[in-house]
Design a protein around this motif. Sequence first.
Motif, short mmCIF file in Angstrom:
data_model
loop_
_atom_site.label_atom_id
_atom_site.label_comp_id
_atom_site.label_asym_id
_atom_site.label_seq_id
_atom_site.Cartn_x
_atom_site.Cartn_y
_atom_site.Cartn_z
N TYR A 108 0.84 -1.19 0.00
CA TYR A 108 0.00 0.00 0.00
C TYR A 108 0.87 1.24 0.00
N CYS A 109 0.29 2.35 -0.43
CA CYS A 109 1.06 3.59 -0.57
C CYS A 109 0.37 4.72 0.17
N ASP A 110 1.05 5.85 0.23
CA ASP A 110 0.44 7.06 0.77
C ASP A 110 -0.51 7.65 -0.27
N TYR A 111 -1.38 8.53 0.18
CA TYR A 111 -2.37 9.12 -0.72
C TYR A 111 -2.45 10.62 -0.49
N GLU A 112 -3.09 11.29 -1.43
CA GLU A 112 -3.31 12.72 -1.33
C GLU A 112 -4.80 12.99 -1.47
N LEU A 113 -5.34 13.82 -0.58
CA LEU A 113 -6.74 14.22 -0.67
C LEU A 113 -6.85 15.46 -1.54
#
Length: 224
Positions: free
Chosen positions: A112-117
């Motif tokens: 899994y990875c980081d995300y941006e809102l």
Amino acid sequence: MEYSVSILIPTYNRANLIERAINSSLKQTYKCEIIVCDHGSNDDTYEICKSYGDKINYIRREIDYGLHFCEIEALLAAKSELIHFCFDDDWMHPEYIEKSVGLFNENIGMVYCDYELIDLEEEFINKQKWNIFDYKIEKTNIFSGSPRVLKGLISPSCALVRKSDAVSCMYLTNNLLSNNSYSGVGPDWLITSLPIFKYKNCIHIREQLVRFGVHNESITIDAQ
């Protein structure tokens, strides 16, 4: 080992958003099966999805059975070993799948990875393009199966998991569906919980490789 991957896009009345999710999937540098599952949309979703022809597998039901069953139908239709849920208001970096699948092996339960809102109503026009960055294997965190290392739940929209595990999780909480307050946040999050306990390792890519669209009708708002 080379894994096959299916990108699953459940959708309902998001004609204004669905194209970005589909195009994001088609632009992946790793070849993927793309499944769009549409339960009961009465806007232009049908016309938009059909315009892609055989580039995607478009599944449509005239009746809206709710998000959970839409997710299940897309999942059961997948022909690949690994799956990724890209909800209709989310999208991915073109190299997201390639970078994630390259870290998979029999001992890895999830990548899994980081995300941006992204606020779709205010910032979308200024954030259509990805910043170019150098990807290095050192920017990952391999952890053993202990939930104590996590700082909250992991959305399936930023994870790559095995189809077999996802199917098991999606049937665990059907009792929730008898409650009219069910909004879609819940059963699918188990998809990213099971691998933490079942497998020796999971991998965290510390890069924002996916974007979640935030808007008035977004489940993300409720999840916060």
